[in-house]
Design an enzyme around this catalytic site. Structure first.
Site, PDB file in Angstrom:
ATOM      1  N   ASP A   1       0.822  -1.208   0.000  1.00  0.00           N
ATOM      2  CA  ASP A   1       0.000   0.000   0.000  1.00  0.00           C
ATOM      3  C   ASP A   1       0.863   1.267   0.000  1.00  0.00           C
ATOM      4  O   ASP A   1       2.089   1.187   0.132  1.00  0.00           O
ATOM      5  CB  ASP A   1      -0.968  -0.012   1.198  1.00  0.00           C
ATOM      6  CG  ASP A   1      -0.276  -0.434   2.479  1.00  0.00           C
ATOM      7  OD1 ASP A   1       0.785   0.138   2.781  1.00  0.00           O
ATOM      8  OD2 ASP A   1      -0.785  -1.362   3.164  1.00  0.00           O
TER       9      ASP A   1
ATOM     10  N   ASP B   1       1.358   5.864 -13.842  1.00  0.00           N
ATOM     11  CA  ASP B   1       1.135   5.003 -14.992  1.00  0.00           C
ATOM     12  C   ASP B   1      -0.170   5.424 -15.660  1.00  0.00           C
ATOM     13  O   ASP B   1      -1.201   5.516 -14.986  1.00  0.00           O
ATOM     14  CB  ASP B   1       1.031   3.544 -14.508  1.00  0.00           C
ATOM     15  CG  ASP B   1       1.684   2.559 -15.455  1.00  0.00           C
ATOM     16  OD1 ASP B   1       1.352   2.613 -16.648  1.00  0.00           O
ATOM     17  OD2 ASP B   1       2.487   1.736 -14.996  1.00  0.00           O
TER      18      ASP B   1
ATOM     19  N   ASP C   1       1.230   3.183 -20.703  1.00  0.00           N
ATOM     20  CA  ASP C   1       1.066   1.764 -20.981  1.00  0.00           C
ATOM     21  C   ASP C   1       0.662   1.523 -22.439  1.00  0.00           C
ATOM     22  O   ASP C   1      -0.252   2.183 -22.953  1.00  0.00           O
ATOM     23  CB  ASP C   1      -0.053   1.234 -20.055  1.00  0.00           C
ATOM     24  CG  ASP C   1      -0.144  -0.267 -20.053  1.00  0.00           C
ATOM     25  OD1 ASP C   1       0.825  -0.907 -19.636  1.00  0.00           O
ATOM     26  OD2 ASP C   1      -1.200  -0.799 -20.458  1.00  0.00           O
TER      27      ASP C   1
ATOM     28  N   GLU D   1       5.300   3.116 -23.272  1.00  0.00           N
ATOM     29  CA  GLU D   1       5.635   1.698 -23.326  1.00  0.00           C
ATOM     30  C   GLU D   1       5.203   1.168 -24.673  1.00  0.00           C
ATOM     31  O   GLU D   1       4.105   1.490 -25.134  1.00  0.00           O
ATOM     32  CB  GLU D   1       4.917   0.937 -22.221  1.00  0.00           C
ATOM     33  CG  GLU D   1       5.462  -0.461 -22.045  1.00  0.00           C
ATOM     34  CD  GLU D   1       4.391  -1.514 -21.960  1.00  0.00           C
ATOM     35  OE1 GLU D   1       3.216  -1.211 -22.219  1.00  0.00           O
ATOM     36  OE2 GLU D   1       4.723  -2.657 -21.643  1.00  0.00           O
TER      37      GLU D   1
ATOM     38  N   HIS E   1       7.937  -5.266 -14.105  1.00  0.00           N
ATOM     39  CA  HIS E   1       6.941  -6.161 -13.518  1.00  0.00           C
ATOM     40  C   HIS E   1       6.376  -7.174 -14.508  1.00  0.00           C
ATOM     41  O   HIS E   1       5.531  -7.979 -14.136  1.00  0.00           O
ATOM     42  CB  HIS E   1       5.804  -5.303 -12.943  1.00  0.00           C
ATOM     43  CG  HIS E   1       5.109  -4.536 -14.029  1.00  0.00           C
ATOM     44  ND1 HIS E   1       5.723  -3.513 -14.722  1.00  0.00           N
ATOM     45  CD2 HIS E   1       3.867  -4.645 -14.561  1.00  0.00           C
ATOM     46  CE1 HIS E   1       4.882  -3.037 -15.626  1.00  0.00           C
ATOM     47  NE2 HIS E   1       3.749  -3.705 -15.557  1.00  0.00           N
ATOM     48  N   ASP E   2       6.786  -7.118 -15.769  1.00  0.00           N
ATOM     49  CA  ASP E   2       6.244  -8.017 -16.794  1.00  0.00           C
ATOM     50  C   ASP E   2       7.205  -9.119 -17.216  1.00  0.00           C
ATOM     51  O   ASP E   2       6.857  -9.927 -18.089  1.00  0.00           O
ATOM     52  CB  ASP E   2       5.885  -7.227 -18.058  1.00  0.00           C
ATOM     53  CG  ASP E   2       4.659  -6.344 -17.874  1.00  0.00           C
ATOM     54  OD1 ASP E   2       3.815  -6.665 -17.021  1.00  0.00           O
ATOM     55  OD2 ASP E   2       4.557  -5.337 -18.608  1.00  0.00           O
TER      56      ASP E   2
HETATM   57  O1  ISL Z   1       4.023  -8.798 -20.428  1.00  0.00           O
HETATM   58  C1  ISL Z   1       4.295  -8.906 -21.581  1.00  0.00           C
HETATM   59  C2  ISL Z   1       4.955 -10.066 -22.045  1.00  0.00           C
HETATM   60  O2  ISL Z   1       4.822 -10.991 -21.072  1.00  0.00           O
HETATM   61  C3  ISL Z   1       4.061  -7.882 -22.552  1.00  0.00           C
HETATM   62  O3  ISL Z   1       3.646  -8.375 -23.754  1.00  0.00           O
HETATM   63  C4  ISL Z   1       3.057  -6.924 -21.969  1.00  0.00           C
HETATM   64  O4  ISL Z   1       1.799  -7.491 -21.990  1.00  0.00           O
HETATM   65  C5  ISL Z   1       3.055  -5.700 -22.783  1.00  0.00           C
HETATM   66  O5  ISL Z   1       4.344  -5.208 -22.758  1.00  0.00           O
HETATM   67  C6  ISL Z   1       2.112  -4.694 -22.216  1.00  0.00           C
HETATM   68  O6  ISL Z   1       2.312  -4.528 -20.848  1.00  0.00           O
HETATM   69  C7  ISL Z   1       1.591  -3.539 -20.202  1.00  0.00           C
HETATM   70  O7  ISL Z   1       0.218  -3.586 -20.488  1.00  0.00           O
HETATM   71  C8  ISL Z   1      -0.502  -4.736 -20.033  1.00  0.00           C
HETATM   72  C9  ISL Z   1      -0.208  -5.061 -18.565  1.00  0.00           C
HETATM   73  O8  ISL Z   1      -0.695  -6.329 -18.285  1.00  0.00           O
HETATM   74  C10 ISL Z   1       1.264  -5.004 -18.264  1.00  0.00           C
HETATM   75  O9  ISL Z   1       1.486  -5.222 -16.889  1.00  0.00           O
HETATM   76  C11 ISL Z   1       1.736  -3.656 -18.695  1.00  0.00           C
HETATM   77  O10 ISL Z   1       3.068  -3.384 -18.336  1.00  0.00           O
HETATM   78  C12 ISL Z   1      -1.958  -4.420 -20.228  1.00  0.00           C
HETATM   79  O11 ISL Z   1      -2.276  -3.209 -19.628  1.00  0.00           O
END
Ligand code: ISL
Length: 552
Positions: free
Chosen positions: A29, A98, A199, A254, A327-328
């Site tokens: 949080d 974000d 994003d 992104e 985080h991805d």
């Molecule tokens: O995570 C990915 C590969 O595993 C990427 O394809 C990712 O989905 C892409 O880069 C987009 O990511 C962003 O948008 C998504 C969200 O789930 C991700 O956390 C975010 O960083 C949808 O909003």
């Protein structure tokens, strides 16, 4: 090269659910971030980028926003946010939020209204089509498996969702949608926010006629069908003109599908669109035909080429983002380093790499202590929707699920989402309750408290390296040239300007290596290394050693 604060910044990325829980409900949080602000400040970073903290049903952990102007109560609500922003500014830290504007949650009131009828004033906020031959309108698949279309029974049409079916894509061709989003951006700037990470901004303009994809490889479909649509630059310029240009803020878009050719179009200084983008050329480096869950081996030379080509592409009037994880993706030390015997050395090597490249540097939470991938025994231990959907699809395709489990271990986004390891106490000091995602069992060995006490820890090395970069603007703005001639295990490059001339050497492997060069060794002094105990010859490197040499 124009100097800007955001070019010189080091950004620390927080995934709030996993950062620090103060309420005991198992979810991180804002109070937790407040509690750790001095820690973050002690790293020497300038900016915090916060993954989404808005109201959300959390189908994709906040990347499905149901209210753009409300801070989720799960995270402490607006009051906590106001305190955070104020305290950050007092401490000289900037806050980047974000912006998730390619899609909303299906629980956003725009979508709730839109799906009521074809005549709804909000209908055109989203992308609706009739089906084709009893199925979806085209053959597009979602990033998270299955069709990118969802049938809606009330109005007997399909809506488009590049991500989960609870993340319907907005229709940016509708000027009302653009106005709504620009207003949201302005709302947060007026509150004092210092920028946005945007994003999947590369996906907002959809191709005319939404044509079927003809590509076998999902990556190709992204580049050619989903990303860089016909009006993308028009919309970004419009946003820049309407809002961004009025504030002293930073933007980083992104971008799946952003490549060497189109990247400069997003960030060219004269184009007035975005300041930086995150491209994924090194992040998708191991994707096979089936994408991320079909991993393929890659070489160090492929990896180096990405950095070298991008530096070249952006050096005239653009600016890059330097990152090795977020985080991805899986943890950078597990992916590009060695999370076994040379954990400490390789984590420090990667830190040296990050902090000696041209571009704005992004450090993802936990990487500063070398957090590693996790390998949960059961699929039920996983939370990430991408992982769970990929699992279901593999099952349906009759794949060998034992083999698939090891792919999950290396590829799942949950690798990066395990709670931050603060100490060796219960739940790694993250929460007094049950963490929403299980803590990586190696927290007893890898944690902040232990590394605080150890002068040669990864954590203290990050502090040193960040300070070193700050003291040497050559590392920010100076020229870059790769010098290792495609060596399979060494990455060697030069960074220089009128103020300094650095040679940076990395050994990406266990076997000791010597850099074979005509450069005059006697003119170089060793300034920094991730290890004192290895090779002493200036151009020689022990296992996973990095060296920064300076020419006199
Ligand atoms: O995570 C990915 C590969 O595993 C990427 O394809 C990712 O989905 C892409 O880069 C987009 O990511 C962003 O948008 C998504 C969200 O789930 C991700 O956390 C975010 O960083 C949808 O909003």
């Amino acid at each position: 090269m124009n100097k800007k604060w955001w070019k010189e910044s080091v950004v620390y990325q927080i995934y709030p659910r996993s950062f620090m829980d103060t309420t005991g409900n198992g979810v991180g949080d804002i109070q937790g971030i407040l509690k750790k602000l001095d820690y973050i400040k002690s790293l020497g970073v300038d900016v915090i980028w916060l993954c989404p903290i808005y109201e959300s049903p959390n189908d994709d952990n906040g990347y499905d926003i149901s209210h753009y102007r409300k801070i989720s109560e799960d995270f402490g609500g607006q009051a906590a946010f106001d305190v955070l922003l104020e305290q950050m500014h007092q401490k000289g830290l900037k806050l980047v939020m974000d912006l998730v504007a390619n899609h909303t949650s299906d629980e956003h009131h725009w979508f709730q209204e839109a799906k009521k009828s074809k005549d709804s004033p909000f209908r055109d906020y989203y992308i609706w089509r009739d089906g084709r031959n009893g199925g979806p309108p085209n053959n597009w698949t979602s990033f998270f498996s299955g069709s990118a279309w969802q049938y809606d029974d009330t109005t007997k049409q399909y809506y488009l969702h590049y991500f989960t079916k609870k993340q319907p894509d907005l229709n940016w061709d509708n000027p009302k949608v653009r106005k709504e989003i620009f207003d949201v951006v302005e709302y947060w700037f007026k509150k004092g926010v210092d920028g946005f990470r945007m994003d999947v901004i590369s996906l907002i303009s959809k191709p005319d006629g939404l044509p079927d994809t003809t590509f076998e490889k999902f990556q190709d479909t992204i580049v050619h069908n989903y990303a860089n649509g016909p009006k993308i630059h028009q919309y970004l310029r419009e946003m820049n003109q309407e809002v961004l240009s009025k504030y002293d803020i930073m933007t980083v878009g992104e971008g799946p599908g952003i490549d060497l050719k189109n990247g400069p179009l997003y960030v060219g200084e004269d184009r007035k669109e975005l300041d930086m983008v995150f491209h994924f050329d090194h992040m998708f480096i191991d994707c096979g035909i089936g994408g991320k869950y079909d991993p393929q081996p890659f070489t160090l030379n492929q990896f180096k080429k990405v950095f070298t080509q991008w530096d070249e592409a952006l050096k005239h009037g653009g600016w890059g983002s330097i990152f090795l994880g977020n985080h991805d993706f899986s943890r950078m030390v597990s992916r590009f380093g060695d999370d076994g015997e040379y954990h400490r050395e390789s984590a420090k090597l990667l830190a040296t790499l990050l902090l000696t490249m041209r571009g704005t540097v992004y450090v993802y939470q936990g990487d500063e202590i070398g957090m590693t991938n996790v390998a949960y025994p059961n699929i039920s231990d996983y939370n990430d929707v991408e992982t769970l959907n990929a699992w279901k699809e593999a099952e349906q395709n009759g794949q060998n699920m034992n083999a698939f489990m090891s792919i999950v271990h290396s590829q799942s986004r949950d690798n990066a989402r395990t709670p931050v390891q603060w100490n060796d106490k219960k739940n790694a000091g993250f929460s007094t309750g049950t963490p929403w995602l299980r803590v990586n069992p190696n927290y007893t060995r890898i944690n902040v408290a232990q590394q605080e006490e150890d002068p040669s820890s990864i954590l203290n090395f990050y502090r040193e390296m960040i300070a070193f970069r700050k003291a040497n603007p050559t590392l920010v703005y100076g020229d870059y040239e790769c010098l290792d001639g495609e060596h399979p295990q060494l990455y060697v490059y030069r960074r220089w300007d009128e103020e300094g001339d650095f040679l940076i050497l990395h050994n990406f492997g266990d076997a000791p290596q010597t850099f074979d060069t005509d450069l005059p060794e006697e003119e170089y002094a060793l300034i920094k290394s991730n290890s004192d105990t290895f090779a002493s010859e200036k151009f020689s490197l022990g296992a996973w050693q990095s060296k920064i040499l300076k020419r006199s």
